[in-house]
Motif scaffolding. Structure first.
Motif, short mmCIF file in Angstrom:
data_model
loop_
_atom_site.label_atom_id
_atom_site.label_comp_id
_atom_site.label_asym_id
_atom_site.label_seq_id
_atom_site.Cartn_x
_atom_site.Cartn_y
_atom_site.Cartn_z
N PHE A 132 2.43 0.25 -11.54
CA PHE A 132 2.07 -0.45 -10.31
C PHE A 132 1.02 0.31 -9.52
N GLU A 133 -0.01 -0.42 -9.11
CA GLU A 133 -1.04 0.11 -8.22
C GLU A 133 -0.87 -0.55 -6.86
N GLU A 134 -0.72 0.25 -5.82
CA GLU A 134 -0.54 -0.30 -4.48
C GLU A 134 -1.91 -0.63 -3.89
N ILE A 135 -2.15 -1.94 -3.61
CA ILE A 135 -3.47 -2.39 -3.17
C ILE A 135 -3.39 -3.12 -1.83
N GLY A 136 -2.36 -2.84 -1.05
CA GLY A 136 -2.20 -3.55 0.22
C GLY A 136 -3.38 -3.41 1.14
N LEU A 137 -3.92 -2.20 1.28
CA LEU A 137 -5.05 -1.97 2.18
C LEU A 137 -6.30 -2.68 1.69
N VAL A 138 -6.68 -2.46 0.44
CA VAL A 138 -7.94 -3.03 -0.05
C VAL A 138 -7.85 -4.54 -0.23
N SER A 139 -6.63 -5.08 -0.39
CA SER A 139 -6.48 -6.52 -0.58
C SER A 139 -6.50 -7.28 0.74
N GLY A 140 -6.30 -6.57 1.85
CA GLY A 140 -6.32 -7.23 3.15
C GLY A 140 -4.99 -7.67 3.68
N VAL A 141 -3.87 -7.28 3.01
CA VAL A 141 -2.55 -7.71 3.46
C VAL A 141 -1.71 -6.57 4.04
N GLY A 142 -2.26 -5.36 4.05
CA GLY A 142 -1.50 -4.21 4.51
C GLY A 142 -1.38 -4.12 6.01
N TYR A 143 -2.47 -4.44 6.71
CA TYR A 143 -2.54 -4.26 8.16
C TYR A 143 -2.96 -5.55 8.85
N SER A 144 -2.88 -5.54 10.17
CA SER A 144 -3.37 -6.66 10.97
C SER A 144 -4.90 -6.67 10.91
N PRO A 145 -5.53 -7.73 11.40
CA PRO A 145 -7.00 -7.75 11.43
C PRO A 145 -7.60 -6.62 12.27
N TYR A 146 -6.77 -6.00 13.12
CA TYR A 146 -7.24 -4.90 13.96
C TYR A 146 -6.93 -3.54 13.35
N GLY A 147 -6.45 -3.54 12.10
CA GLY A 147 -6.20 -2.29 11.41
C GLY A 147 -4.91 -1.61 11.79
#
Length: 572
Positions: free
Chosen positions: A300-315
């Motif tokens: 498993f590769e964790e891609i939450g940040l680069v995929s756009g689902v890890g954080y709110s639109p404000y980071g």
């Protein structure tokens, strides 16, 4: 299909019939769906009271002056057919003894057998599934492929695996199986991560918490105490257990990369985000970034940040709780949903087809509707059987002392129902029944057709209260086909299978995801909505295995359930 305008329809009615219909609808909570052939108006959902269902059980959270965090988060529920009679039974999770709570008399979970007449009978003691510590959630799945659904109950302290013996009883096999998952477990999901045809087990872990680590949160001036935001507790890694095929499991969290990422995990859904035939995991985290674990053929590769689902639109990290996945716009790629707490808004992530997502909650109206809400149980499903995936959200603030502290925010909150129009989502909550005008401390939510009428019903767990059983009246107004998929080479529950069907001008595709919602487990059958169409031209099942077979079926019935077994040419 567009319904006739209401005023035009009423122009043809005598005044007494007009009043009878309108007043009757008001008594049921509003006009939401009309059978235009008969002129009968019904609420989309109606609550079945305990006196009618026989479900007398209630959740107890053990609320204390010390305000231990687990008191505010539970619990889960499930629809599953434990005795294989073709009717959905119900499982409800309760609290229990732990380091900060010793209920007297003891509390227990509840298994209710479906009597096939709209009522249920408590068979918990006979079945042997009471739970044994402070309960959280439940995941049903046939991990040993014997044709009977087993139960994994997540708990604070340690979890428990109940093996279904096939005779109406269960055996606690946790120690033998090696899946106790010590700590604070929340949601869990059965899915086949390595494509060996067996159901593996992913278990969400929340924070590093115990009675001795309980923090004081509140107003230092007035000394008023309230429940802590999880930010004050340390994150912990989740678990992944590989099914060895002999009744035992191996903890592969580290070797697969899952344990490399610290989480405060509430909800999880297994789905294939990139159409490569391998099941990925979307995990909702509270006050740390959400995780999107892309399955690279067993790693498993964790891609939450680069995929756009890890954080709110404000980071910023948000307070992710309930999650789900579905291809809501029928472009062939699965989309994601996550609910958060008030002020953060919920997110509908549209799949960009390149392992990235964009949040479209704002243009759909979902963001504005959820700004002051906190979401837990939720699910995509076709509530009116028109072929499009709608969205149901169950809400309630975590802190029972929030009223008055934040303007517009309350502890008990209303549910929301969004109807998929084919172009966007429309909030139809106010027109869908009296239950949508009630404020609830809702937590887990499970979907299941308990009366086998093709209209998918809803079970909601309430924190420190009685559960709610909602009958779906809208789905009966359209045609449907229910299918129960059974894998042979693929995993027994067919998680990851893709079903495509055509009925005249209607063509739809549905992926069978694993898990979803919050702490809860769902009817394993899929209900395919047809609208007013009276025939299915064909149906295809693409089984989960990479390069796996695709089976095509014709001459199908409608308005009934069938079973499709992998490799068998004829449905049953």
């Amino acid at each position: 299909m567009r319904l006739p305008a209401i005023p035009r329809y009423f122009d043809f009615l005598p005044r007494r019939d007009f009043l009878r219909i309108v007043l009757g609808a008001a008594a049921m909570g509003g006009i939401s769906r009309t059978n235009w052939a008969s002129g009968v108006v019904v609420s989309a959902f109606s609550e079945i009271p305990p006196s009618a269902s026989g479900i007398s059980w209630s959740h107890v959270n053990g609320r204390s002056p010390e305000m231990y965090l687990p008191e505010t988060t539970g619990a889960g529920c499930a629809f599953f057919d434990y005795d294989n009679d073709g009717w959905m039974d119900i499982y409800l999770v309760n609290s229990g003894a732990c380091d900060f709570y010793n209920p007297n008399p003891p509390l227990r979970n509840a298994l209710y057998r479906n009597n096939r007449d709209g009522t249920f009978t408590d068979v918990t003691e006979k079945a042997g599934v009471p739970g044994n510590v402070y309960g959280m959630g439940v995941a049903a799945g046939d991990y040993d492929g014997d044709g009977f659904s087993d139960l994994y109950v997540t708990q604070y302290g340690r979890s428990v695996l109940y093996h279904n013996n096939g005779d109406g009883t269960f055996t606690d096999v946790t120690a033998k199986a090696g899946v106790a998952a010590p700590g604070w477990a929340t949601s869990a999901v059965w899915f086949d991560y390595n494509n060996d045809g067996r159901l593996d087990l992913f278990v969400c872990r929340f924070v590093n918490f115990s009675k001795s680590k309980n923090q004081w949160c509140g107003n230092l001036t007035t000394h008023e105490r309230w429940y802590c935001i999880p930010r004050v507790y340390d994150p912990m890694p989740c678990w992944l257990f590989r099914n060895n095929g002999d009744g035992t499991f191996t903890d592969v969290s580290k070797e697969t990369g899952i344990a490399n990422f610290m989480a405060k995990a509430w909800g999880v859904v297994a789905c294939d985000i990139n159409n490569d035939g391998w099941q990925d995991l979307f995990v909702a985290n509270d006050t740390v970034a959400n995780c999107l674990f892309a399955n690279r053929q067993g790693q498993f590769e964790e891609i939450g940040l680069v995929s756009g689902v890890g954080y709110s639109p404000y980071g910023r990290p948000r307070s992710g709780m309930g999650v789900d996945a579905a291809d809501y716009d029928q472009d062939g790629w699965v989309d994601l949903f996550v609910a958060n707490v008030d002020q953060e808004m919920f997110s509908l992530y549209h799949n960009n087809r390149d392992e990235s997502f964009r949040d479209v909650a704002l243009p759909t109206g979902i963001a504005s509707a959820t700004k002051l809400l906190s979401g837990w149980g939720l699910k995509f499903f076709d509530f009116d059987n028109d072929g499009d995936m709608d969205l149901l959200l169950c809400n309630g603030h975590p802190d029972d002392r929030i009223d008055g502290r934040v303007t517009g925010v309350t502890y008990r909150e209303r549910m929301l129902l969004f109807r998929n129009t084919g172009n966007d989502f429309k909030n139809v909550s106010d027109q869908s029944g009296a239950i949508f005008s009630r404020s609830l401390a809702a937590r887990g939510m499970a979907l299941g057709d308990f009366d086998n009428d093709g209209a998918v019903d809803v079970l909601i767990s309430v924190n420190n209260g009685a559960p709610l059983l909602l009958r779906n009246n809208a789905g009966r107004q359209n045609h449907w086909l229910g299918i129960h998929l059974r894998g042979k080479k693929s995993n027994p529950d067919a998680v990851g299978a893709v079903v495509t069907y055509q009925a005249g001008d209607l063509k739809r595709s549905r992926m069978k995801v694993g898990g979803g919602s919050y702490l809860s487990s769902h009817d394993p059958r899929m209900v395919l909505g047809l609208g007013k169409r009276e025939k299915i031209d064909w149906l295809e099942v693409k089984w989960q295995m990479p390069g796996g077979t695709t089976q095509r079926f014709t001459d199908l019935p409608i308005n009934r359930y069938i079973t499709i077994v992998e490799g068998q040419e004829k449905w049953k």
